[in-house]
Design a protein around this motif. Structure first.
Motif, PDB file in Angstrom:
ATOM      1  N   SER A 218     -10.093  -6.306 -10.929  1.00  0.00           N
ATOM      2  CA  SER A 218     -11.182  -6.896 -10.152  1.00  0.00           C
ATOM      3  C   SER A 218     -10.588  -7.457  -8.867  1.00  0.00           C
ATOM      4  CB  SER A 218     -11.894  -8.007 -10.933  1.00  0.00           C
ATOM      5  OG  SER A 218     -11.010  -9.067 -11.251  1.00  0.00           O
ATOM      6  N   VAL A 219     -11.261  -7.214  -7.769  1.00  0.00           N
ATOM      7  CA  VAL A 219     -10.788  -7.695  -6.471  1.00  0.00           C
ATOM      8  C   VAL A 219     -11.033  -9.200  -6.387  1.00  0.00           C
ATOM      9  CG1 VAL A 219     -11.062  -7.526  -3.971  1.00  0.00           C
ATOM     10  CG2 VAL A 219     -11.264  -5.466  -5.402  1.00  0.00           C
TER      11      VAL A 219
ATOM     12  N   TYR B 122      -8.346  -5.184   0.378  1.00  0.00           N
ATOM     13  CA  TYR B 122      -8.568  -4.193  -0.670  1.00  0.00           C
ATOM     14  C   TYR B 122      -9.085  -2.897  -0.057  1.00  0.00           C
ATOM     15  CZ  TYR B 122     -13.693  -4.874  -0.634  1.00  0.00           C
ATOM     16  OH  TYR B 122     -15.014  -4.916  -0.291  1.00  0.00           O
ATOM     17  N   PHE B 123      -8.893  -1.813  -0.794  1.00  0.00           N
ATOM     18  CA  PHE B 123      -9.328  -0.490  -0.379  1.00  0.00           C
ATOM     19  C   PHE B 123     -10.125   0.137  -1.513  1.00  0.00           C
ATOM     20  CE2 PHE B 123      -8.591   4.076  -0.883  1.00  0.00           C
ATOM     21  CZ  PHE B 123      -9.110   4.564   0.304  1.00  0.00           C
ATOM     22  N   GLU B 124     -11.155   0.890  -1.149  1.00  0.00           N
ATOM     23  CA  GLU B 124     -11.943   1.617  -2.140  1.00  0.00           C
ATOM     24  C   GLU B 124     -12.456   2.891  -1.495  1.00  0.00           C
ATOM     25  OE1 GLU B 124     -16.082   0.966  -4.639  1.00  0.00           O
ATOM     26  OE2 GLU B 124     -14.707  -0.737  -4.401  1.00  0.00           O
TER      27      GLU B 124
ATOM     28  N   LEU C 205      -6.448   0.958  -9.296  1.00  0.00           N
ATOM     29  CA  LEU C 205      -7.152   1.612 -10.395  1.00  0.00           C
ATOM     30  C   LEU C 205      -7.588   2.994  -9.917  1.00  0.00           C
ATOM     31  CD1 LEU C 205      -8.292   1.445 -13.257  1.00  0.00           C
ATOM     32  CD2 LEU C 205     -10.427   0.579 -12.271  1.00  0.00           C
ATOM     33  N   ILE C 206      -7.112   4.009 -10.599  1.00  0.00           N
ATOM     34  CA  ILE C 206      -7.309   5.396 -10.182  1.00  0.00           C
ATOM     35  C   ILE C 206      -8.140   6.110 -11.237  1.00  0.00           C
ATOM     36  CG2 ILE C 206      -6.111   7.508  -9.489  1.00  0.00           C
ATOM     37  CD1 ILE C 206      -3.570   5.455  -9.402  1.00  0.00           C
ATOM     38  N   THR C 207      -9.238   6.706 -10.843  1.00  0.00           N
ATOM     39  CA  THR C 207     -10.104   7.464 -11.733  1.00  0.00           C
ATOM     40  C   THR C 207     -10.349   8.848 -11.120  1.00  0.00           C
ATOM     41  OG1 THR C 207     -12.095   6.559 -10.683  1.00  0.00           O
ATOM     42  CG2 THR C 207     -11.232   5.374 -12.602  1.00  0.00           C
ATOM     43  N   PRO C 208     -10.951   9.777 -11.855  1.00  0.00           N
ATOM     44  CA  PRO C 208     -11.147  11.120 -11.295  1.00  0.00           C
ATOM     45  C   PRO C 208     -11.932  11.160  -9.996  1.00  0.00           C
ATOM     46  CG  PRO C 208     -11.383  11.209 -13.666  1.00  0.00           C
ATOM     47  CD  PRO C 208     -11.269   9.750 -13.300  1.00  0.00           C
ATOM     48  N   ASP C 209     -12.799  10.174  -9.728  1.00  0.00           N
ATOM     49  CA  ASP C 209     -13.614  10.249  -8.521  1.00  0.00           C
ATOM     50  C   ASP C 209     -13.320   9.167  -7.491  1.00  0.00           C
ATOM     51  OD1 ASP C 209     -14.578   8.140  -9.977  1.00  0.00           O
ATOM     52  OD2 ASP C 209     -16.692   8.664  -9.740  1.00  0.00           O
ATOM     53  N   LYS C 210     -12.419   8.226  -7.803  1.00  0.00           N
ATOM     54  CA  LYS C 210     -12.236   7.110  -6.880  1.00  0.00           C
ATOM     55  C   LYS C 210     -10.843   6.491  -7.000  1.00  0.00           C
ATOM     56  CE  LYS C 210     -15.849   4.649  -6.063  1.00  0.00           C
ATOM     57  NZ  LYS C 210     -17.006   3.699  -6.133  1.00  0.00           N
ATOM     58  N   VAL C 211     -10.376   5.919  -5.883  1.00  0.00           N
ATOM     59  CA  VAL C 211      -9.148   5.128  -5.852  1.00  0.00           C
ATOM     60  C   VAL C 211      -9.509   3.721  -5.392  1.00  0.00           C
ATOM     61  CG1 VAL C 211      -6.880   4.820  -4.780  1.00  0.00           C
ATOM     62  CG2 VAL C 211      -7.683   7.121  -5.349  1.00  0.00           C
ATOM     63  N   ARG C 212      -9.137   2.717  -6.178  1.00  0.00           N
ATOM     64  CA  ARG C 212      -9.357   1.319  -5.818  1.00  0.00           C
ATOM     65  C   ARG C 212      -8.003   0.619  -5.751  1.00  0.00           C
ATOM     66  NH1 ARG C 212     -12.934   2.599  -9.962  1.00  0.00           N
ATOM     67  NH2 ARG C 212     -15.161   2.500  -9.425  1.00  0.00           N
ATOM     68  N   TYR C 213      -7.886  -0.297  -4.813  1.00  0.00           N
ATOM     69  CA  TYR C 213      -6.595  -0.942  -4.584  1.00  0.00           C
ATOM     70  C   TYR C 213      -6.806  -2.305  -3.933  1.00  0.00           C
ATOM     71  CZ  TYR C 213      -2.716  -2.176  -1.500  1.00  0.00           C
ATOM     72  OH  TYR C 213      -1.759  -2.860  -0.821  1.00  0.00           O
ATOM     73  N   TYR C 214      -5.983  -3.297  -4.312  1.00  0.00           N
ATOM     74  CA  TYR C 214      -5.946  -4.547  -3.554  1.00  0.00           C
ATOM     75  C   TYR C 214      -4.525  -5.079  -3.505  1.00  0.00           C
ATOM     76  CZ  TYR C 214      -5.753  -7.515  -7.814  1.00  0.00           C
ATOM     77  OH  TYR C 214      -5.393  -8.123  -8.986  1.00  0.00           O
TER      78      TYR C 214
ATOM     79  N   LEU D 148       0.833  -1.195   0.000  1.00  0.00           N
ATOM     80  CA  LEU D 148       0.000   0.000   0.000  1.00  0.00           C
ATOM     81  C   LEU D 148       0.867   1.244   0.000  1.00  0.00           C
ATOM     82  CD1 LEU D 148      -2.618   1.471   0.067  1.00  0.00           C
ATOM     83  CD2 LEU D 148      -2.754   1.118   2.522  1.00  0.00           C
ATOM     84  N   ILE D 149       1.962   1.224   0.762  1.00  0.00           N
ATOM     85  CA  ILE D 149       2.877   2.362   0.763  1.00  0.00           C
ATOM     86  C   ILE D 149       3.436   2.583  -0.634  1.00  0.00           C
ATOM     87  CG2 ILE D 149       5.063   3.239   1.664  1.00  0.00           C
ATOM     88  CD1 ILE D 149       4.479   1.659   4.235  1.00  0.00           C
ATOM     89  N   PHE D 150       3.823   1.489  -1.291  1.00  0.00           N
ATOM     90  CA  PHE D 150       4.371   1.635  -2.634  1.00  0.00           C
ATOM     91  C   PHE D 150       3.331   2.167  -3.604  1.00  0.00           C
ATOM     92  CE2 PHE D 150       5.135   0.214  -6.914  1.00  0.00           C
ATOM     93  CZ  PHE D 150       6.416   0.697  -7.126  1.00  0.00           C
ATOM     94  N   ILE D 151       2.126   1.604  -3.589  1.00  0.00           N
ATOM     95  CA  ILE D 151       1.067   2.072  -4.479  1.00  0.00           C
ATOM     96  C   ILE D 151       0.813   3.555  -4.249  1.00  0.00           C
ATOM     97  CG2 ILE D 151      -1.430   1.996  -4.841  1.00  0.00           C
ATOM     98  CD1 ILE D 151      -0.163  -0.130  -6.408  1.00  0.00           C
ATOM     99  N   SER D 152       0.722   3.973  -2.991  1.00  0.00           N
ATOM    100  CA  SER D 152       0.450   5.372  -2.680  1.00  0.00           C
ATOM    101  C   SER D 152       1.555   6.266  -3.196  1.00  0.00           C
ATOM    102  CB  SER D 152       0.300   5.549  -1.163  1.00  0.00           C
ATOM    103  OG  SER D 152      -0.751   4.758  -0.680  1.00  0.00           O
TER     104      SER D 152
END
Length: 255
Positions: free
Chosen positions: A244-245, A111-113, A95-104, A5-9
């Motif tokens: 997809s998670v 996972y985080f959303e 997966l990063i979009t203008p209104d949301k951040v998704r991560y697993y 998660l640290i790396f993704i961020s």
């Protein structure tokens, strides 16, 4: 919070490249108004539809050092997909979009959303899609055209500085093409700082991109450093953004 998660961020705000000859840079000698510095940097905006990056990265904090690879896919102004791999195995995706951040991430099956508010609070700096996209392509995090910056010369670089609400932001540029060299955010009251350094830039057919990047994040819980280097870069391919998670993963919430 685990290392992936640290790396993704962190990879949301950095990238780099090592395959081609670096752009020749110039030293700042003559004072310029902040408006002109900002305009000449913004002129480096990238003209592309999609961007595909293969990179290698080195992660280090107070407890561990980890080498991984990262694949970054960008559909300009619409979405960004980051895949982190270790020994060829996908360990995390975002997966990063203008209104949301998704991560697993695979290690802990979590996972985080959520929106950018949570990640902004956790990283200690305001984030949105445009800032993320700009950072991945070597542009300033903030919209410099809004003004309110003070211009100086420091370390033979042009420097734009702004302090608001206890946060000081500084942007450093070389004097040839006004490519960004450093971005720094300091929040003394929260004991947080973020420094992103761009040692060099590389020309490509569609754009000049950072050639290598170092990020250093300091918070009360410790220091994290990440170095990223591009292994290959391609523009305007037809890209897919599979995300997809996996079944059975547990949702996490970032305090």
């Amino acid at each position: 919070m685990n290392k992936f998660l640290i790396f993704i961020s962190a990879v949301l705000i950095v990238s780099g490249c090592k395959t081609a000859q670096a752009v020749r840079e110039s030293r700042a000698t003559e004072a310029l108004p902040a408006k002109e510095i900002a305009a000449r940097h913004v002129a480096n905006a990238k003209d592309y539809k999609t961007l595909y990056i293969k990179s290698s990265a080195r992660f280090q904090d107070d407890k561990q050092t980890q080498n991984v690879t990262a694949e970054i896919r960008i559909l300009k102004d619409e979405k960004i997909l980051v895949s982190v791999r270790f020994l060829g195995i996908t360990m995390a995706k975002a997966l990063i979009t203008p209104d949301k951040v998704r991560y697993y991430e695979k290690i802990n099956s979590e996972y985080f959303e959520g929106d950018y508010t949570t990640l902004s609070r956790w990283l200690g700096t305001d984030l949105d899609f445009t800032r993320v996209q700009n950072m991945l392509t070597g542009l300033a995090m903030d919209d410099l055209s809004r003004g309110g910056f003070e211009s100086t010369i420091e370390d033979k670089l042009y420097k734009l500085t702004q302090t608001q609400n206890g946060t000081t932001k500084a942007f450093f540029f070389e004097a040839g093409r006004f490519l960004i060299k450093r971005q720094q955010i300091d929040q003394p009251a929260q004991d947080r700082s973020l420094l992103v350094t761009y040692p060099a830039h590389t020309p490509h057919q569609k754009a000049v991109l950072p050639a290598s990047i170092q990020i250093e994040a300091n918070q009360k819980k410790g220091k994290t450093t990440i170095g990223i280097a591009y292994d290959s870069v391609t523009f305007d391919e037809d890209l897919t953004f599979p995300y997809s998670v996996p079944e059975g993963y547990e949702r996490i919430f970032i305090d």
